[in-house]
Scaffold this active site. Structure first.
Site, PDB file in Angstrom:
ATOM      1  N   LYS A 139       0.874  -1.185   0.000  1.00 23.72           N
ATOM      2  CA  LYS A 139       0.000   0.000   0.000  1.00 23.72           C
ATOM      3  C   LYS A 139       0.902   1.223   0.000  1.00 23.72           C
ATOM      4  O   LYS A 139       1.760   1.370   0.869  1.00 23.72           O
ATOM      5  CB  LYS A 139      -0.899   0.009   1.237  1.00 23.72           C
TER       6      LYS A 139
ATOM      7  N   ASP B  14      -2.841  10.424   3.022  1.00 21.95           N
ATOM      8  CA  ASP B  14      -4.207   9.964   3.295  1.00 21.95           C
ATOM      9  C   ASP B  14      -4.942  11.003   4.130  1.00 21.95           C
ATOM     10  O   ASP B  14      -4.789  11.059   5.348  1.00 21.95           O
ATOM     11  CB  ASP B  14      -4.151   8.610   4.034  1.00 21.95           C
TER      12      ASP B  14
ATOM     13  N   LYS C 272     -10.379  12.986   7.637  1.00 18.35           N
ATOM     14  CA  LYS C 272      -9.840  12.693   8.981  1.00 18.35           C
ATOM     15  C   LYS C 272     -10.003  13.936   9.850  1.00 18.35           C
ATOM     16  O   LYS C 272      -9.768  15.045   9.403  1.00 18.35           O
ATOM     17  CB  LYS C 272      -8.357  12.304   8.884  1.00 18.35           C
TER      18      LYS C 272
ATOM     19  N   ASP D 137       1.622   6.778   5.164  1.00 22.71           N
ATOM     20  CA  ASP D 137       0.679   5.771   4.700  1.00 22.71           C
ATOM     21  C   ASP D 137       1.202   5.059   3.449  1.00 22.71           C
ATOM     22  O   ASP D 137       0.539   4.208   2.884  1.00 22.71           O
ATOM     23  CB  ASP D 137      -0.678   6.444   4.425  1.00 22.71           C
TER      24      ASP D 137
ATOM     25  N   ASP E 151     -12.224   6.809   3.750  1.00 20.03           N
ATOM     26  CA  ASP E 151     -10.985   6.671   4.511  1.00 20.03           C
ATOM     27  C   ASP E 151     -10.524   5.212   4.585  1.00 20.03           C
ATOM     28  O   ASP E 151      -9.408   4.933   5.029  1.00 20.03           O
ATOM     29  CB  ASP E 151     -11.169   7.255   5.924  1.00 20.03           C
TER      30      ASP E 151
ATOM     31  N   GLU F  40      -9.440   3.457   2.228  1.00 20.53           N
ATOM     32  CA  GLU F  40      -8.997   3.509   0.830  1.00 20.53           C
ATOM     33  C   GLU F  40      -7.920   2.481   0.504  1.00 20.53           C
ATOM     34  O   GLU F  40      -7.811   2.029  -0.630  1.00 20.53           O
ATOM     35  CB  GLU F  40      -8.483   4.918   0.495  1.00 20.53           C
TER      36      GLU F  40
ATOM     37  N   ARG G  67      -7.518  -0.635   1.233  1.00 23.90           N
ATOM     38  CA  ARG G  67      -8.005  -1.939   0.767  1.00 23.90           C
ATOM     39  C   ARG G  67      -8.485  -1.874  -0.688  1.00 23.90           C
ATOM     40  O   ARG G  67      -8.437  -2.862  -1.404  1.00 23.90           O
ATOM     41  CB  ARG G  67      -9.102  -2.444   1.709  1.00 23.90           C
TER      42      ARG G  67
HETATM   43  N1  BES Z   1      -4.037   4.831   6.751  1.00 25.33           N
HETATM   44  C1  BES Z   1      -5.107   4.603   7.633  1.00 25.33           C
HETATM   45  C2  BES Z   1      -4.746   3.690   8.799  1.00 25.33           C
HETATM   46  C3  BES Z   1      -3.743   4.207   9.794  1.00 25.33           C
HETATM   47  C4  BES Z   1      -4.165   4.770  10.964  1.00 25.33           C
HETATM   48  C5  BES Z   1      -2.396   4.057   9.573  1.00 25.33           C
HETATM   49  C6  BES Z   1      -3.243   5.204  11.884  1.00 25.33           C
HETATM   50  C7  BES Z   1      -1.457   4.489  10.503  1.00 25.33           C
HETATM   51  C8  BES Z   1      -1.896   5.052  11.670  1.00 25.33           C
HETATM   52  C9  BES Z   1      -6.253   3.942   6.887  1.00 25.33           C
HETATM   53  O1  BES Z   1      -6.391   4.280   5.562  1.00 25.33           O
HETATM   54  C10 BES Z   1      -7.505   4.369   7.577  1.00 25.33           C
HETATM   55  O2  BES Z   1      -7.814   5.517   7.525  1.00 25.33           O
HETATM   56  N2  BES Z   1      -8.165   3.418   8.192  1.00 25.33           N
HETATM   57  C11 BES Z   1      -9.376   3.654   8.890  1.00 25.33           C
HETATM   58  C12 BES Z   1     -10.337   2.596   8.426  1.00 25.33           C
HETATM   59  C13 BES Z   1     -11.750   2.849   8.791  1.00 25.33           C
HETATM   60  C14 BES Z   1     -12.290   4.042   8.096  1.00 25.33           C
HETATM   61  C15 BES Z   1     -12.544   1.640   8.386  1.00 25.33           C
HETATM   62  C16 BES Z   1      -9.134   3.524  10.380  1.00 25.33           C
HETATM   63  O3  BES Z   1      -8.343   2.675  10.777  1.00 25.33           O
HETATM   64  O4  BES Z   1      -9.709   4.300  11.141  1.00 25.33           O
HETATM   65 ZN    ZN Z   2      -4.684   4.928   4.617  1.00 23.64          ZN
HETATM   66 MN    MN Z   3      -7.565   6.038   5.290  1.00 24.20          MN
END
Ligand code: BES
Ligand code: ZN
Ligand code: MN
Length: 502
Positions: free
Chosen positions: A268, A273, A280, A291, A351, A353, A355
């Site tokens: 990834k 992000d 966010k 990310d 968010d 994204e 996956r």
């Molecule tokens: N890149 C983030 C995950 C992340 C969070 C990486 C903190 C490093 C530190 C990912 O794209 C994300 O935003 N995930 C969300 C998923 C949710 C919306 C289902 C999350 O983990 O809150």
């Molecule tokens: Zn992300």
């Molecule tokens: Mn995200």
């Protein structure tokens, strides 16, 4: 910390620092003590501060009576708990001290101590070299005129133990590959755009002889990379899929047998992000330049694979690169995407994204690469950080053979993985009332597992696959062991070890 680190056969004349080891609660062993004829080292090892704890360094000054000007006695910890991996931290403690005294070299003589602990010289040297090399990472490209330039020395390390010295060389090379990943991770999102990432991959390919193809613009449409196109479309920095390939030299990859199919490594690579329209909040965006760390680690691993590991099978790397941004052209919650394997996805949260772009890479690999196995690395969920902290990487893998390989490779690299479950119930959670699946279930349950369950819809039956959620482990907040605050290049050494061990 150093301008450069080199392993040399013989210490230069100006280099008169000797490094010896001492176990916890024990004086210097006789063979180590003999290496300093002045007796100063043996005496120093009896001082109260000479605990032998990992991280401790005690100095002795033979005052012209011995071959060395200065002796560092490094703590090796408890003798019955000693294994090569401890030496990463030992080497880091030594390196910090050497940098502190502006040393230009040192002779490492841990042989007698290693013999006592029955650890082989090469593995010990490799871990030691990794420790110094990781400690040596510098990224000051983004400093300006308000920062004081740090004075750095060129460091030369040697050892009379040939296999230890050869091990150190290997350890340094793997650390360099890891440091490449760290430097890429550190690069800010206004510099490290998807096109910039593609340039870095092209440079790596030129340096190492890897094959490269970058899918962008119309290529993405042709390859039906639905996730990348949608996630990346709000940004003026356009998305791309980077494909690198290592082909064994000489007779090439075997056409039949165990090594006929390639290993596929997927990263990834979100250069930023923001969360997209599901923006966010509460400063949750800070740090999202990292990310892209899954992809950065895959690039680092490909450097090691092409230059030193040189495995018998082909290795294909796929980096799904995009910036998840906002604009009137952004993909939205409620959009339905149709992936190249026919699976449709209702977007419930922009968010989630990572996956979506990984799905493209997994589908492509299953259709086009005939993989022996696939491993993806991704900073996928905040939930894995809640579950495992920064101590373990979340591992999802239902194939026992592949999981075993990864666990063994982690044992050798000192990285840690913890298996999380992936049963049918979790796949059910991803069903959509509108499309086949949603990209995120709006309930707060099992987020890291939801991520893995989603990805499983894009893996063909029978293809061994492992998903590593590195969101908790890809960076550290502490200056500790061989790391300083920042990215750690998680997984580079693990992947190198895995391909070497096959
Ligand atoms: N890149 C983030 C995950 C992340 C969070 C990486 C903190 C490093 C530190 C990912 O794209 C994300 O935003 N995930 C969300 C998923 C949710 C919306 C289902 C999350 O983990 O809150
Ligand atoms: Zn992300
Ligand atoms: Mn995200």
């Amino acid at each position: 910390m150093f301008e450069s680190i080199r392993i040399v056969a013989r210490a230069g004349a100006g280099n008169r620092i000797l490094v010896l080891g001492q176990f916890q609660g024990q004086g210097l062993d006789p063979a180590s003590a003999r290496l300093d004829a002045s007796g100063a080292a043996a005496a120093a090892a009896k001082r109260a501060e000479a605990t032998g704890d990992v991280g401790s360094v005690v100095e002795a000054f033979p005052n012209g009576k011995g071959a060395a000007e200065r002796v560092l006695i490094v703590g090796l910890g408890a003798r019955d708990k000693f294994e090569a991996g401890v030496l990463r931290n030992v080497a880091a403690a030594m390196g910090r001290r050497l940098a502190g005294v502006k040393a230009e070299g040192a002779v490492i003589e841990l042989g007698p101590a290693l013999k006592l602990a029955k650890v082989d010289g090469w593995s010990a040297g490799a871990a030691f070299g990794e420790g110094v090399g990781l400690l040596g990472w510098v990224c000051d490209e983004f400093r300006g005129t308000a920062a004081k330039a740090e004075s750095r020395r060129k460091l030369q390390l040697s050892s009379s133990d040939r296999s230890f010295a050869e091990g150190m060389e290997r350890g340094l090379t793997l650390a360099e590959a890891t440091n490449l990943a760290r430097t890429l991770s550190q690069s800010p999102p206004n510099v490290a755009t998807p096109a910039w990432m593609a340039e870095q991959a092209a440079k790596l390919a030129r340096r190492t002889g890897l094959k490269i193809k970058v899918f962008k613009g119309a290529d993405l449409e042709k390859a039906k990379f639905e996730g990348l196109i949608n996630v990346g479309k709000a940004s003026e920095n356009k998305p791309c899929m980077i494909r690198l390939e290592y082909v064994p030299s000489g007779s090439g990859a075997p056409k039949t047998g165990k090594y006929a199919k390639p290993a596929v490594l997927i990263g990834k690579t979100m250069t930023y992000d923001t969360g997209g329209l599901s923006l966010k909040i509460n400063n949750g965006m800070v740090g999202m330049k990292r990310d892209k760390d899954g992809g950065c680690s895959v690039l680092g691993a490909m450097q090691a694979i092409a230059t030193v590991i040189k495995p018998r099978r082909r290795v294909v790397a796929l980096l799904a690169v995009a910036e998840n941004s906002i604009s009137d052209e952004a993909y939205r919650p409620d959009d339905v995407l149709r992936f190249r394997n026919g699976v449709t996805v209702e977007v419930t949260n922009t968010d989630a994204e990572g996956r979506l772009v990984l799905a493209d890479a997994l589908c492509w690999a299953c259709d086009e690469e005939d993989p022996a196995y696939m491993i993806d690395m991704a900073t996928l969920t905040g939930g894995v950080v809640t579950a495992l902290g920064s101590t373990y990487c979340g591992l999802f893998c239902e194939d026992d053979t592949l999981r075993g390989k990864i666990e063994r490779a982690c044992g050798a690299s000192g990285e840690r993985v913890w298996r999380l479950p992936m049963h049918q119930e979790y796949r059910e959670m991803m069903k959509s009332p509108v499309a086949d699946i949603v990209n995120s279930n709006p309930n707060r349950k099992a987020h890291p597992i939801q991520g893995a369950a989603f990805l499983s819809y894009f893996v063909k039956e029978g293809v061994p696959w492992c998903h590593l959620d590195i969101a908790g482990v890809h960076a550290t907040e502490k200056n500790a062991g061989p790391y300083i605050e920042g990215p750690v290049g998680w997984g580079v050494r693990m992947l190198a070890n895995l391909l070497e061990a096959e």
